[in-house]
Scaffold this motif. Structure first.
Motif, PDB file in Angstrom:
ATOM      1  N   GLN A   1     -74.354 -15.303 -37.476  1.00  0.00           N
ATOM      2  CA  GLN A   1     -75.630 -15.210 -36.762  1.00  0.00           C
ATOM      3  C   GLN A   1     -76.644 -16.246 -37.245  1.00  0.00           C
ATOM      4  OE1 GLN A   1     -77.057 -11.252 -37.330  1.00  0.00           O
ATOM      5  NE2 GLN A   1     -77.243 -11.462 -39.525  1.00  0.00           N
ATOM      6  N   ASN A   2     -76.409 -16.846 -38.413  1.00  0.00           N
ATOM      7  CA  ASN A   2     -77.318 -17.886 -38.895  1.00  0.00           C
ATOM      8  C   ASN A   2     -76.950 -19.274 -38.359  1.00  0.00           C
ATOM      9  OD1 ASN A   2     -75.004 -18.019 -40.527  1.00  0.00           O
ATOM     10  ND2 ASN A   2     -76.141 -18.648 -42.344  1.00  0.00           N
ATOM     11  N   PHE A   3     -75.945 -19.357 -37.493  1.00  0.00           N
ATOM     12  CA  PHE A   3     -75.577 -20.634 -36.869  1.00  0.00           C
ATOM     13  C   PHE A   3     -76.598 -20.948 -35.782  1.00  0.00           C
ATOM     14  CE2 PHE A   3     -73.363 -23.428 -33.909  1.00  0.00           C
ATOM     15  CZ  PHE A   3     -72.783 -24.341 -34.772  1.00  0.00           C
ATOM     16  N   VAL A   4     -77.230 -22.119 -35.872  1.00  0.00           N
ATOM     17  CA  VAL A   4     -78.242 -22.538 -34.907  1.00  0.00           C
ATOM     18  C   VAL A   4     -77.636 -23.616 -34.025  1.00  0.00           C
ATOM     19  CG1 VAL A   4     -80.503 -23.613 -34.614  1.00  0.00           C
ATOM     20  CG2 VAL A   4     -80.122 -21.996 -36.492  1.00  0.00           C
ATOM     21  N   VAL A   5     -77.611 -23.350 -32.719  1.00  0.00           N
ATOM     22  CA  VAL A   5     -77.102 -24.315 -31.741  1.00  0.00           C
ATOM     23  C   VAL A   5     -78.236 -25.270 -31.378  1.00  0.00           C
ATOM     24  CG1 VAL A   5     -76.088 -24.596 -29.451  1.00  0.00           C
ATOM     25  CG2 VAL A   5     -75.492 -22.595 -30.837  1.00  0.00           C
ATOM     26  N   PHE A   6     -77.983 -26.570 -31.480  1.00  0.00           N
ATOM     27  CA  PHE A   6     -79.002 -27.563 -31.159  1.00  0.00           C
ATOM     28  C   PHE A   6     -79.180 -27.699 -29.645  1.00  0.00           C
ATOM     29  CE2 PHE A   6     -77.724 -30.026 -35.241  1.00  0.00           C
ATOM     30  CZ  PHE A   6     -78.345 -29.069 -36.020  1.00  0.00           C
ATOM     31  N   ASP A   7     -80.395 -28.004 -29.221  1.00  0.00           N
ATOM     32  CA  ASP A   7     -80.662 -28.243 -27.801  1.00  0.00           C
ATOM     33  C   ASP A   7     -79.883 -29.454 -27.298  1.00  0.00           C
ATOM     34  OD1 ASP A   7     -82.401 -26.081 -27.586  1.00  0.00           O
ATOM     35  OD2 ASP A   7     -84.156 -27.303 -28.082  1.00  0.00           O
ATOM     36  N   LYS A   8     -79.811 -30.489 -28.125  1.00  0.00           N
ATOM     37  CA  LYS A   8     -79.052 -31.698 -27.804  1.00  0.00           C
ATOM     38  C   LYS A   8     -78.203 -32.059 -29.012  1.00  0.00           C
ATOM     39  CE  LYS A   8     -80.918 -35.188 -25.897  1.00  0.00           C
ATOM     40  NZ  LYS A   8     -81.741 -36.373 -25.660  1.00  0.00           N
ATOM     41  N   PRO A   9     -76.937 -32.451 -28.802  1.00  0.00           N
ATOM     42  CA  PRO A   9     -76.107 -32.889 -29.929  1.00  0.00           C
ATOM     43  C   PRO A   9     -76.746 -34.078 -30.649  1.00  0.00           C
ATOM     44  CG  PRO A   9     -74.767 -32.549 -27.976  1.00  0.00           C
ATOM     45  CD  PRO A   9     -76.203 -32.464 -27.538  1.00  0.00           C
ATOM     46  N   ILE A  10     -76.544 -34.136 -31.960  1.00  0.00           N
ATOM     47  CA  ILE A  10     -77.108 -35.186 -32.804  1.00  0.00           C
ATOM     48  C   ILE A  10     -75.947 -36.001 -33.384  1.00  0.00           C
ATOM     49  CG2 ILE A  10     -78.431 -35.654 -34.901  1.00  0.00           C
ATOM     50  CD1 ILE A  10     -79.749 -32.873 -34.461  1.00  0.00           C
ATOM     51  N   PRO A  11     -75.988 -37.333 -33.259  1.00  0.00           N
ATOM     52  CA  PRO A  11     -74.905 -38.135 -33.852  1.00  0.00           C
ATOM     53  C   PRO A  11     -74.775 -37.849 -35.346  1.00  0.00           C
ATOM     54  CG  PRO A  11     -76.283 -39.495 -32.429  1.00  0.00           C
ATOM     55  CD  PRO A  11     -76.985 -38.167 -32.578  1.00  0.00           C
ATOM     56  N   ALA A  12     -73.557 -37.607 -35.789  1.00  0.00           N
ATOM     57  CA  ALA A  12     -73.301 -37.333 -37.203  1.00  0.00           C
ATOM     58  C   ALA A  12     -73.294 -38.635 -37.993  1.00  0.00           C
ATOM     59  CB  ALA A  12     -71.969 -36.611 -37.361  1.00  0.00           C
ATOM     60  N   SER A  13     -73.482 -38.512 -39.270  1.00  0.00           N
ATOM     61  CA  SER A  13     -73.493 -39.657 -40.178  1.00  0.00           C
ATOM     62  C   SER A  13     -72.181 -40.435 -40.084  1.00  0.00           C
ATOM     63  CB  SER A  13     -73.679 -39.161 -41.612  1.00  0.00           C
ATOM     64  OG  SER A  13     -73.524 -40.215 -42.528  1.00  0.00           O
ATOM     65  N   GLN A  14     -72.280 -41.729 -40.285  1.00  0.00           N
ATOM     66  CA  GLN A  14     -71.088 -42.569 -40.360  1.00  0.00           C
ATOM     67  C   GLN A  14     -70.991 -43.244 -41.732  1.00  0.00           C
ATOM     68  OE1 GLN A  14     -68.538 -42.563 -38.112  1.00  0.00           O
ATOM     69  NE2 GLN A  14     -69.803 -40.889 -37.355  1.00  0.00           N
ATOM     70  N   ILE A  15     -71.642 -42.650 -42.716  1.00  0.00           N
ATOM     71  CA  ILE A  15     -71.552 -43.164 -44.086  1.00  0.00           C
ATOM     72  C   ILE A  15     -70.129 -42.970 -44.584  1.00  0.00           C
ATOM     73  CG2 ILE A  15     -72.273 -42.671 -46.461  1.00  0.00           C
ATOM     74  CD1 ILE A  15     -75.098 -42.336 -45.411  1.00  0.00           C
TER      75      ILE A  15
END
Length: 190
Positions: free
Chosen positions: A35-49
């Motif tokens: 229940q603490n999982f928060v769904v983002f309104d828009k996907p966010i590009p993940a790090s490419q480090i």
């Protein structure tokens, strides 16, 4: 749009009977142990480090493109992380296959020696293990406490995250991950 009372009833029935909850147009099933999982309104590009990989060499999250990724930020000294790791191992086991990857990112400054000792003690194996001992990826992805579990879609975008410990081997967690594996929002289908 299906009324929320019907959606909740259908979701509960599907979790109870172990069937996928990935219906077109439905929101990800977030309840119970996740229940603490928060769904983002828009996907966010993940790090490419690029980070050191347990398997050798360097890896980026882009190396997992085409798969749904459950990305865990953790450390051996983090109590909630220690409790969460066996549940993540069971989630990894449940979804093992070409469409899914469990990727764990350790913040341990002691390196692979500390991590290997921890994994051996708990009898855990995470083939996709990365080391972020300088916290470069963690900072870029705004990880401010541990543990953090993020889900990345097949295009390498973060679609949501849970901050703090959760149980990832429950019907609710399985339904959440299955939603994305079966083509949920942001996955461009299966």
């Amino acid at each position: 749009m299906i009324p929320i009372s019907i959606r909740l009833l259908l979701g509960a029935l599907l979790v109870f009977f172990g069937t996928s909850t990935a219906f077109a147009g439905e929101d990800p099933p977030v309840s119970g142990s996740v229940q603490n999982f928060v769904v983002f309104d828009k996907p966010i590009p993940a790090s490419q480090i690029s980070l050191n990989a347990k398997a050798g060499g360097k890896q980026t999250l882009g190396d997992y493109r085409g798969k749904v990724v459950v990305l865990n930020f953790w450390a051996t000294w983090c109590g909630p992380c220690v409790r969460e790791m066996p549940t993540l191992a069971r989630l990894q086991e449940k979804f093992a296959g070409d469409d899914f990857a469990m990727v764990i990112v350790s913040q341990d400054r002691g390196g692979w020696k500390d991590i290997d000792r921890f994994m051996a003690r708990l009898k855990l194996d995470f083939p996709n293990s990365l080391l972020d001992d300088r916290l470069k990826m963690s900072r870029e992805m705004q990880v401010q406490s541990l543990p953090v579990v993020a889900i990345l879609d097949r295009q390498g975008n973060e679609v949501g995250r849970a901050v703090g410990g959760a149980e990832w081997d429950t019907p609710e967690a399985f339904a959440l991950v299955e939603y994305y594996v079966n083509g949920g929002a942001g996955n461009g289908g299966t």
